[in-house]
Motif scaffolding. Structure first.
Motif, PDB file in Angstrom:
ATOM      1  N   LYS A   1      -0.661   4.226   6.996  1.00 20.44           N
ATOM      2  CA  LYS A   1      -2.112   3.625   6.640  1.00 20.44           C
ATOM      3  C   LYS A   1      -2.337   3.820   4.780  1.00 20.44           C
ATOM      4  O   LYS A   1      -3.710   3.916   4.563  1.00 20.44           O
ATOM      5  CB  LYS A   1      -3.057   3.346   7.070  1.00 20.44           C
ATOM      6  CG  LYS A   1      -2.753   3.098   8.749  1.00 20.44           C
ATOM      7  CD  LYS A   1      -4.089   3.153   9.227  1.00 20.44           C
ATOM      8  CE  LYS A   1      -4.171   2.085  10.703  1.00 20.44           C
ATOM      9  NZ  LYS A   1      -5.300   2.453  11.709  1.00 20.44           N
ATOM     10  N   GLN A   2      -0.908   4.695   4.423  1.00 16.28           N
ATOM     11  CA  GLN A   2      -1.105   4.407   3.012  1.00 16.28           C
ATOM     12  C   GLN A   2      -0.568   3.855   1.963  1.00 16.28           C
ATOM     13  O   GLN A   2      -0.400   4.463   1.347  1.00 16.28           O
ATOM     14  CB  GLN A   2      -1.180   6.765   2.368  1.00 16.28           C
ATOM     15  CG  GLN A   2      -2.119   7.352   3.669  1.00 16.28           C
ATOM     16  CD  GLN A   2      -1.899   8.921   3.353  1.00 16.28           C
ATOM     17  OE1 GLN A   2      -1.719   8.673   2.745  1.00 16.28           O
ATOM     18  NE2 GLN A   2      -1.704   9.571   4.511  1.00 16.28           N
ATOM     19  N   GLY A   3       0.423   2.701   2.662  1.00  9.68           N
ATOM     20  CA  GLY A   3       1.260   2.590   1.307  1.00  9.68           C
ATOM     21  C   GLY A   3       2.512   2.568   1.469  1.00  9.68           C
ATOM     22  O   GLY A   3       3.459   1.986   0.688  1.00  9.68           O
ATOM     23  N   PHE A   4       3.078   3.763   2.129  1.00  4.84           N
ATOM     24  CA  PHE A   4       4.174   4.470   1.749  1.00  4.84           C
ATOM     25  C   PHE A   4       5.314   4.053   2.448  1.00  4.84           C
ATOM     26  O   PHE A   4       6.439   3.555   2.093  1.00  4.84           O
ATOM     27  CB  PHE A   4       4.310   6.106   2.764  1.00  4.84           C
ATOM     28  CG  PHE A   4       3.034   6.567   1.657  1.00  4.84           C
ATOM     29  CD1 PHE A   4       3.544   6.812   0.150  1.00  4.84           C
ATOM     30  CD2 PHE A   4       2.383   7.665   2.774  1.00  4.84           C
ATOM     31  CE1 PHE A   4       2.307   7.778   0.014  1.00  4.84           C
ATOM     32  CE2 PHE A   4       1.949   8.934   2.329  1.00  4.84           C
ATOM     33  CZ  PHE A   4       1.834   8.514   0.971  1.00  4.84           C
ATOM     34  N   GLY A   5       5.453   3.077   3.644  1.00  2.28           N
ATOM     35  CA  GLY A   5       6.031   2.370   4.510  1.00  2.28           C
ATOM     36  C   GLY A   5       6.492   0.870   3.431  1.00  2.28           C
ATOM     37  O   GLY A   5       7.515   0.655   3.415  1.00  2.28           O
ATOM     38  N   GLY A   6       4.937   0.157   3.305  1.00  2.58           N
ATOM     39  CA  GLY A   6       5.691  -1.539   2.381  1.00  2.58           C
ATOM     40  C   GLY A   6       7.027  -0.906   1.327  1.00  2.58           C
ATOM     41  O   GLY A   6       7.619  -1.196   0.872  1.00  2.58           O
ATOM     42  N   ALA A   7       6.508   1.069   0.491  1.00  3.48           N
ATOM     43  CA  ALA A   7       6.792   1.027  -0.924  1.00  3.48           C
ATOM     44  C   ALA A   7       8.585   1.778   0.021  1.00  3.48           C
ATOM     45  O   ALA A   7       9.471   1.021  -0.461  1.00  3.48           O
ATOM     46  CB  ALA A   7       6.336   2.073  -1.048  1.00  3.48           C
ATOM     47  N   ALA A   8       8.674   1.880   0.704  1.00  2.00           N
ATOM     48  CA  ALA A   8      10.297   2.405   1.401  1.00  2.00           C
ATOM     49  C   ALA A   8      10.789   0.957   1.543  1.00  2.00           C
ATOM     50  O   ALA A   8      12.369   0.957   1.080  1.00  2.00           O
ATOM     51  CB  ALA A   8      10.369   2.841   2.962  1.00  2.00           C
ATOM     52  N   VAL A   9      10.107  -0.077   2.170  1.00  2.00           N
ATOM     53  CA  VAL A   9      10.799  -1.211   2.944  1.00  2.00           C
ATOM     54  C   VAL A   9      11.040  -1.883   1.285  1.00  2.00           C
ATOM     55  O   VAL A   9      12.215  -2.405   1.205  1.00  2.00           O
ATOM     56  CB  VAL A   9       9.814  -1.885   3.618  1.00  2.00           C
ATOM     57  CG1 VAL A   9      10.966  -3.737   3.303  1.00  2.00           C
ATOM     58  CG2 VAL A   9       9.871  -1.376   4.768  1.00  2.00           C
ATOM     59  N   THR A  10      10.377  -1.879   0.649  1.00  2.00           N
ATOM     60  CA  THR A  10      10.381  -2.426  -0.744  1.00  2.00           C
ATOM     61  C   THR A  10      11.670  -1.956  -1.997  1.00  2.00           C
ATOM     62  O   THR A  10      12.678  -2.723  -2.271  1.00  2.00           O
ATOM     63  CB  THR A  10       9.244  -2.099  -2.111  1.00  2.00           C
ATOM     64  OG1 THR A  10       8.169  -3.014  -1.193  1.00  2.00           O
ATOM     65  CG2 THR A  10       9.619  -3.222  -3.045  1.00  2.00           C
ATOM     66  N   VAL A  11      12.232  -0.876  -1.397  1.00  2.00           N
ATOM     67  CA  VAL A  11      12.804   0.127  -1.999  1.00  2.00           C
ATOM     68  C   VAL A  11      14.551  -0.217  -1.748  1.00  2.00           C
ATOM     69  O   VAL A  11      15.226  -0.769  -1.821  1.00  2.00           O
ATOM     70  CB  VAL A  11      13.036   1.342  -1.737  1.00  2.00           C
ATOM     71  CG1 VAL A  11      14.222   2.569  -3.211  1.00  2.00           C
ATOM     72  CG2 VAL A  11      11.718   1.713  -3.212  1.00  2.00           C
ATOM     73  N   ALA A  12      14.301  -0.548   0.457  1.00  2.00           N
ATOM     74  CA  ALA A  12      15.321  -0.589   0.636  1.00  2.00           C
ATOM     75  C   ALA A  12      15.701  -2.331   0.583  1.00  2.00           C
ATOM     76  O   ALA A  12      16.646  -2.286   0.490  1.00  2.00           O
ATOM     77  CB  ALA A  12      14.913  -0.775   2.312  1.00  2.00           C
ATOM     78  N   VAL A  13      14.962  -3.299   0.218  1.00  2.00           N
ATOM     79  CA  VAL A  13      15.059  -4.782   0.047  1.00  2.00           C
ATOM     80  C   VAL A  13      15.366  -5.352  -1.052  1.00  2.00           C
ATOM     81  O   VAL A  13      16.704  -5.867  -1.405  1.00  2.00           O
ATOM     82  CB  VAL A  13      13.257  -5.169   0.335  1.00  2.00           C
ATOM     83  CG1 VAL A  13      14.312  -6.952  -0.110  1.00  2.00           C
ATOM     84  CG2 VAL A  13      13.328  -5.361   1.437  1.00  2.00           C
ATOM     85  N   GLN A  14      15.417  -4.057  -2.429  1.00  2.00           N
ATOM     86  CA  GLN A  14      15.807  -3.892  -4.179  1.00  2.00           C
ATOM     87  C   GLN A  14      17.891  -3.460  -4.024  1.00  2.00           C
ATOM     88  O   GLN A  14      18.362  -4.932  -4.472  1.00  2.00           O
ATOM     89  CB  GLN A  14      14.898  -3.223  -4.835  1.00  2.00           C
ATOM     90  CG  GLN A  14      13.355  -4.097  -4.446  1.00  2.00           C
ATOM     91  CD  GLN A  14      12.579  -3.061  -5.772  1.00  2.00           C
ATOM     92  OE1 GLN A  14      12.475  -1.869  -5.668  1.00  2.00           O
ATOM     93  NE2 GLN A  14      12.097  -3.852  -6.712  1.00  2.00           N
TER      94      GLN A  14
END
Length: 279
Positions: free
Chosen positions: A224-237
């Motif tokens: 709930k601190q946004g870390f997961g969404g950021a990691a997924v964004t890096v993987a998708v990029q």
């Protein structure tokens, strides 16, 4: 019975590839398993059992393969083909520890398999298949930065892979080889805060123009601190940088929080999948 079973991955790929490429998202796991198998030198390949369902005219409309050990992966297939496959695998004495695939195919196969093999499932996970429409950067972007995982992260990754399997109720076994393969292929990404890994996201090796985002894991204290969404964004990029046409991921259908997260990142649900575990 229109099923053909083969232990020759080249033969399976020749017969089933057109079906897989008609919908790479649905067949992402079969494409990954068979792609990895075909890239392995023949003398080093582990035994690979797979097959396809075809009409009298030779049109292939169904397929399956075994991943590691007794893990059965089903692709799209006609009504009745799942039951026929269960009968055939029972006749040849093949064991099945888990089954994953489209809901209708899994329902047919498991109903027949459990009757024939006298087995009871230990867990079942309802999943949604999501496909990326357009990557959307999260509105809240956390502090920190992303990087590729390296061999120095192996112990941490093995632990997180196990935790991911336990929390999602999926089969794990010895995750070490999978971690080693994913590190070597450059498909694991960590989000770090103050040089400390706080979240993980993976991108599978491109296969059939498709990449699958998995696993995605954030330890309890970092959620709930946004870390997961950021990691997924890096993987998708990273996935998009390889030039693939399709990026997909599976989510727990009963977890509205994760489903909302991925939809906010630009993924849309496209199908339903099920994983059943027997042991």
């Amino acid at each position: 019975m229109p099923w053909t079973i083969s232990k020759n991955p080249v033969e399976t790929d020749r017969w089933a590839r057109k079906l897989w490429m008609s919908d790479p998202g649905v067949h992402t796991m079969l494409l990954s398993v068979m792609g990895r198998c075909l890239k392995t030198p023949p003398n080093n390949r582990p035994p690979q059992t797979a097959g396809w369902w075809s009409t009298e005219g030779g049109f292939v409309a169904g397929s399956f393969c075994f991943a590691s050990g007794d893990s059965l992966l089903l692709g799209a297939m006609p009504v009745g083909a799942g039951r026929q496959l269960a009968v055939l695998l029972a006749e040849v004495g093949k064991s099945v520890a888990s089954v994953q695939g489209p809901r209708s195919a899994v329902a047919e196969f498991t109903a027949q398999w459990e009757q024939l093999a006298g087995m009871s499932r230990t867990s079942e996970m309802q999943q949604k298949l999501h496909q990326l429409d357009r990557l959307i950067r999260p509105q809240y972007w956390p502090a920190g930065s992303g990087r590729s995982a390296t061999a120095a992260d192996r112990d941490l990754l093995v632990n997180w892979f196990r935790c991911f399997a336990e929390e999602t109720g999926t089969a794990s076994g010895d995750v070490g080889p999978a971690v080693d393969y994913r590190i070597a292929s450059g498909g694991l990404f960590l989000w770090e805060l103050d040089e400390r890994p706080v979240a993980l996201a993976g991108a599978s090796v491109p296969a059939g123009g498709c990449v699958r985002i998995t696993p995605v894991y954030t330890p309890q204290e970092g959620r709930k601190q946004g870390f997961g969404g950021a990691a997924v964004t890096v993987a998708v990029q990273h996935a998009l940088s390889t030039g693939v046409d399709t990026v997909v991921l599976f989510t727990d259908a009963t977890n509205p929080a994760s489903n909302s997260l991925y939809e906010a990142l630009g993924f849309s649900p496209t199908g339903e999948s099920v994983q059943v575990i027997y042991s």
